[in-house]
Design an enzyme around this catalytic site. Sequence first.
Site, PDB file in Angstrom:
ATOM      1  N   ASP A 193       1.923 -13.910   2.988  1.00 36.14           N
ATOM      2  CA  ASP A 193       0.671 -13.399   2.933  1.00 36.14           C
ATOM      3  C   ASP A 193       0.099 -13.232   4.616  1.00 36.14           C
ATOM      4  OD1 ASP A 193      -2.633 -13.282   3.406  1.00 36.14           O
ATOM      5  OD2 ASP A 193      -2.593 -14.956   1.119  1.00 36.14           O
ATOM      6  N   HIS A 194      -0.008 -12.485   5.125  1.00 30.13           N
ATOM      7  CA  HIS A 194      -0.293 -11.370   6.630  1.00 30.13           C
ATOM      8  C   HIS A 194      -1.753 -12.595   6.533  1.00 30.13           C
ATOM      9  CE1 HIS A 194      -1.975  -8.323   4.178  1.00 30.13           C
ATOM     10  NE2 HIS A 194      -3.193  -8.273   5.369  1.00 30.13           N
ATOM     11  N   HIS A 256      -5.516 -14.545   0.007  1.00 27.53           N
ATOM     12  CA  HIS A 256      -6.186 -14.911   0.889  1.00 27.53           C
ATOM     13  C   HIS A 256      -7.891 -15.548   1.450  1.00 27.53           C
ATOM     14  CE1 HIS A 256      -3.764 -11.130   1.900  1.00 27.53           C
ATOM     15  NE2 HIS A 256      -5.298 -10.267   1.486  1.00 27.53           N
TER      16      HIS A 256
HETATM   17  N1  LIG Z   1       1.762  -1.096   2.070  1.00 28.56           N
HETATM   18  C1  LIG Z   1       0.899  -2.064   3.181  1.00 28.56           C
HETATM   19  O1  LIG Z   1      -0.075  -2.200   3.599  1.00 28.56           O
HETATM   20  C2  LIG Z   1       1.608  -3.875   1.713  1.00 28.56           C
HETATM   21  C3  LIG Z   1       0.612  -4.532   1.824  1.00 28.56           C
HETATM   22  C4  LIG Z   1       0.310  -5.757   1.405  1.00 28.56           C
HETATM   23  C5  LIG Z   1       1.372  -6.031   0.286  1.00 28.56           C
HETATM   24  N2  LIG Z   1       2.449  -5.458   0.624  1.00 28.56           N
HETATM   25  C6  LIG Z   1       3.407  -5.085  -0.112  1.00 28.56           C
HETATM   26  O2  LIG Z   1       4.686  -5.254   0.141  1.00 28.56           O
HETATM   27  C7  LIG Z   1       5.126  -4.122  -0.773  1.00 28.56           C
HETATM   28  C8  LIG Z   1       6.280  -2.797  -0.241  1.00 28.56           C
HETATM   29  O3  LIG Z   1       4.765  -1.837   0.006  1.00 28.56           O
HETATM   30  P1  LIG Z   1       4.758  -0.017   0.145  1.00 28.56           P
HETATM   31  O4  LIG Z   1       2.947  -0.060   0.038  1.00 28.56           O
HETATM   32  O5  LIG Z   1       5.919  -0.195   2.038  1.00 28.56           O
HETATM   33  O6  LIG Z   1       4.978   0.415  -0.765  1.00 28.56           O
HETATM   34  P2  LIG Z   1       6.114   2.409  -0.867  1.00 28.56           P
HETATM   35  O7  LIG Z   1       5.670   3.170   0.354  1.00 28.56           O
HETATM   36  O8  LIG Z   1       5.971   2.435  -2.255  1.00 28.56           O
HETATM   37  O9  LIG Z   1       7.642   1.957   0.202  1.00 28.56           O
HETATM   38  C9  LIG Z   1       8.576   0.923  -1.661  1.00 28.56           C
HETATM   39  C10 LIG Z   1       9.949   2.147  -0.597  1.00 28.56           C
HETATM   40  O10 LIG Z   1      11.130   1.375  -2.143  1.00 28.56           O
HETATM   41  C11 LIG Z   1      11.766   2.429  -1.768  1.00 28.56           C
HETATM   42  N3  LIG Z   1      12.602   1.979  -3.385  1.00 28.56           N
HETATM   43  C12 LIG Z   1      11.517   1.865  -4.759  1.00 28.56           C
HETATM   44  N4  LIG Z   1      12.938   1.711  -5.594  1.00 28.56           N
HETATM   45  C13 LIG Z   1      14.077   1.563  -4.862  1.00 28.56           C
HETATM   46  C14 LIG Z   1      15.447   1.719  -5.519  1.00 28.56           C
HETATM   47  N5  LIG Z   1      14.923   0.961  -6.892  1.00 28.56           N
HETATM   48  N6  LIG Z   1      16.242   2.295  -4.979  1.00 28.56           N
HETATM   49  C15 LIG Z   1      16.017   2.253  -3.447  1.00 28.56           C
HETATM   50  N7  LIG Z   1      14.649   1.964  -3.150  1.00 28.56           N
HETATM   51  C16 LIG Z   1      13.548   2.509  -3.929  1.00 28.56           C
HETATM   52  C17 LIG Z   1      11.180   3.734  -2.257  1.00 28.56           C
HETATM   53  O11 LIG Z   1      11.207   4.715  -2.225  1.00 28.56           O
HETATM   54  P3  LIG Z   1      10.049   5.819  -3.213  1.00 28.56           P
HETATM   55  O12 LIG Z   1       9.528   6.371  -2.372  1.00 28.56           O
HETATM   56  O13 LIG Z   1      11.449   6.993  -3.708  1.00 28.56           O
HETATM   57  O14 LIG Z   1       9.904   5.197  -5.217  1.00 28.56           O
HETATM   58  C18 LIG Z   1      10.345   3.496  -0.874  1.00 28.56           C
HETATM   59  O15 LIG Z   1      10.819   4.353  -0.076  1.00 28.56           O
HETATM   60  C19 LIG Z   1       4.827  -3.577  -1.800  1.00 28.56           C
HETATM   61  O16 LIG Z   1       5.122  -5.429  -2.608  1.00 28.56           O
HETATM   62  C20 LIG Z   1       3.259  -4.015  -1.736  1.00 28.56           C
HETATM   63  O17 LIG Z   1       2.387  -4.996  -3.108  1.00 28.56           O
HETATM   64  C21 LIG Z   1       2.416  -3.496   1.105  1.00 28.56           C
END
Ligand SMILES: NC(=O)c1ccc[n+]([C@@H]2O[C@H](COP(=O)([O-])OP(=O)(O)OC[C@H]3O[C@@H](n4cnc5c(N)ncnc54)[C@H](OP(=O)(O)O)[C@@H]3O)[C@@H](O)[C@H]2O)c1
Length: 516
Positions: A193-194, A256
Amino acid sequence: MTLIQVPKEKAPQAHPNVMIIFGAGGDLTSRKLIPALFHLCKDHLLPDSFAVLGVDRLELDDNGFREHLVEQIRDHLGETFDGEVWNRLAQRTHYLQGNIDDPAMYLRLCERLTRIDAERSTEGNYLFYMAVPPRLFGGITSNLGAVGLTTETEDDWRRVIIEKPFGTDLESAIALNRTLHETLNEGQIYRIDHYLGKESVQNIMVFRFANGFIEPLWNRHHIDHVQITVAESVGVEHRGGYYDTAGALRDMIPNHLLVLLGFLAMEPPNSFESQAVREEVNKVLDAIQPMTPEQVLTHAVRGQYGEGIMPNGDKVPAYRTSPGVDPASRTETYAAMKLSMDNWRWAGVPFYLRTGKRLPAQYTEVAIQFKRAPFVMFKDTEVEAIAPDHLVLRIQPNEGIQMSFGAKIPGPSMRVGTVNMDFNYADYFGNEPATGYETLIYDCMNGDATLFKHADTVEKGWEIVQSIMDVWSALPPRDFPNYAAGTWGPKAAGDLLKNDGRLWRRIATPEATNQG
Ligand SMILES: NC(=O)c1ccc[n+]([C@@H]2O[C@H](COP(=O)([O-])OP(=O)(O)OC[C@H]3O[C@@H](n4cnc5c(N)ncnc54)[C@H](OP(=O)(O)O)[C@@H]3O)[C@@H](O)[C@H]2O)c1
C-alpha cells in the site's frame, strides 16, 4: 526561525537480487517503479549485484525496453532526471517478451534468470513484482510455483509484491489469500500500500512513540475525536472503467484510510519488528465493530459529484460523463463514516473518515481534536469562544505537523486567540523527490515486511467496510449526483458531524469553500 538541516542517514545497500516486473510495459512501471529504482540507484542503495527484468507482451528487446523506459521517465522525473544515474540503472535492465498467461513462458523465465544470476551474481534472490491487473495475481503465482521459482533454500529468497486492489470485497480477498497460500508462505507475500511508503505516515509512529510527552495525551481522556481526510481534486481521469466498478469506499477506505487509522490508534508495539507492528495494527482493526444495517444509515454517507467549478475557476463536468463511466452510474465518488473502537484507550472517541474526488483540494491529513479545557477562568472569555486545540499530521502535500492552541491576544484586555505552530518536513530534511515506492521496494529487498499488509490485516479491513457495502448495494442511492465538483461533499457528510455537535475541520483551499 532557524532551520536545522538534518543530514540524511546513510543506509546500507539492499541485498543482491533480481527484481522481475510483470506488466513492465504498463503505467505503474513507468510512473512509479522505475522512477523509484532510479532514486534508489541515485542514493547508491542498490547493490552492484542487482538487475531488473521486465516481462510484458510488448515486442521489445533489452535495448528497446530501455529506450521505451527512458522516454517515459524523463517526462516523470523532469529536471531531476540524471543521465549518469540512468545509465547505471539501464545497464542492469533487461526484458523478456511473453504472454504472462502462458505456462511455457515461465520456462523461458527460468532460463533467463539463471543467465542473469550468473552474469550479475544476484545469488538466486528474486523479487517478483505484480504490476498487472489483479485478475492475473493468482495465475502468475501458480505458474511461478509450477517451475520452482517460488521455492526458497537456505541460500536464496523468493518474494512477491502484490499490488492493490487486494480483492474487491471480503469474499474475494479471502479467496485471493487462499490462492496465494497454495504456492507461497505468508512470509514471502508483500502486499503493498504505497501510503505506507510515505515518510509522514511512518512518522506517525515516530511522533507517537519517540516523544514522551505525546503518549500520555493519546487517549479518550484528552482526545475528543479524530478526523482523517483523504481529499482528491482530480476526477477519475483515464481510470473511469475501473473506478465505476469500485467507487470511493472500496478504492480508498480498506487500504489507505484504515492504514492511517491503524498507525494512529495502535498500542505501542514491543519493537519495530514487522510482526510486532502488524499485530498491533490488527488489534486496532479488530476493535472496530462492523456497523449494523441501522448504523450504516446514520453513520455512513455516500456521494457522487455533479458538474461544478473548482477553486481555480475551472468548470468540470459531472462524474457520469467521464470516459468509461455508465451515464446512469450509481457509483459513489465520496464516502464518509464514523467509526468507533471498542477498547480501553479509544472507547467513546469517534473517528470520522472522509474521502472523495473533485473536492476543492488535493490533500491528506489526520486531525486530532483535543478536549476543551474544563473551565476557562479568563474574564470575558467564554469557553465556547475558544477554538478547541488541534494537532494535525499533514500527509500530503507539504508533509508536516501543525499544532493549534489558544494564546493571549496582545493588549490590555485578556482575550484568547488561536495560533499555530507549524513544522514542515522540507524545512529540516530538504525536499527529496520520491514516488513513495522507494522505501517499500528497498524494505522488501531486505526482507522487512513492517510496512506491508498481512493477510489478516487485509481481511479485517474488508470486514469493516463489508457491512456498508451490503447496505449500499441493497439500497441504491436516489439522489446522485448530490454534490457539486469543487465543494466538500454532500450535505449529509456535514450533518454526520453536526449531529454530534462537531464540524469537519476547515482545510485551506485556493478559495474558501463551504465545508458544511
Ligand atoms: N498505475 C498506478 O498508478 C497504480 C496505482 C496503484 C496500484 N496500481 C495497480 O498496479 C497494477 C498495474 O497497474 P497499471 O496501471 O500499470 O496497469 P496497466 O497500465 O494496464 O499495465 C499492465 C501491463 O501488463 C500487461 N499485461 C496484461 N496482461 C498481460 C499478459 N497476459 N501478458 C503480458 N503482459 C500483460 C499490459 O499489457 P496490455 O496493455 O497489452 O494489456 C500492460 O502493459 C494493477 O493491479 C493496479 O491496480 C496501479
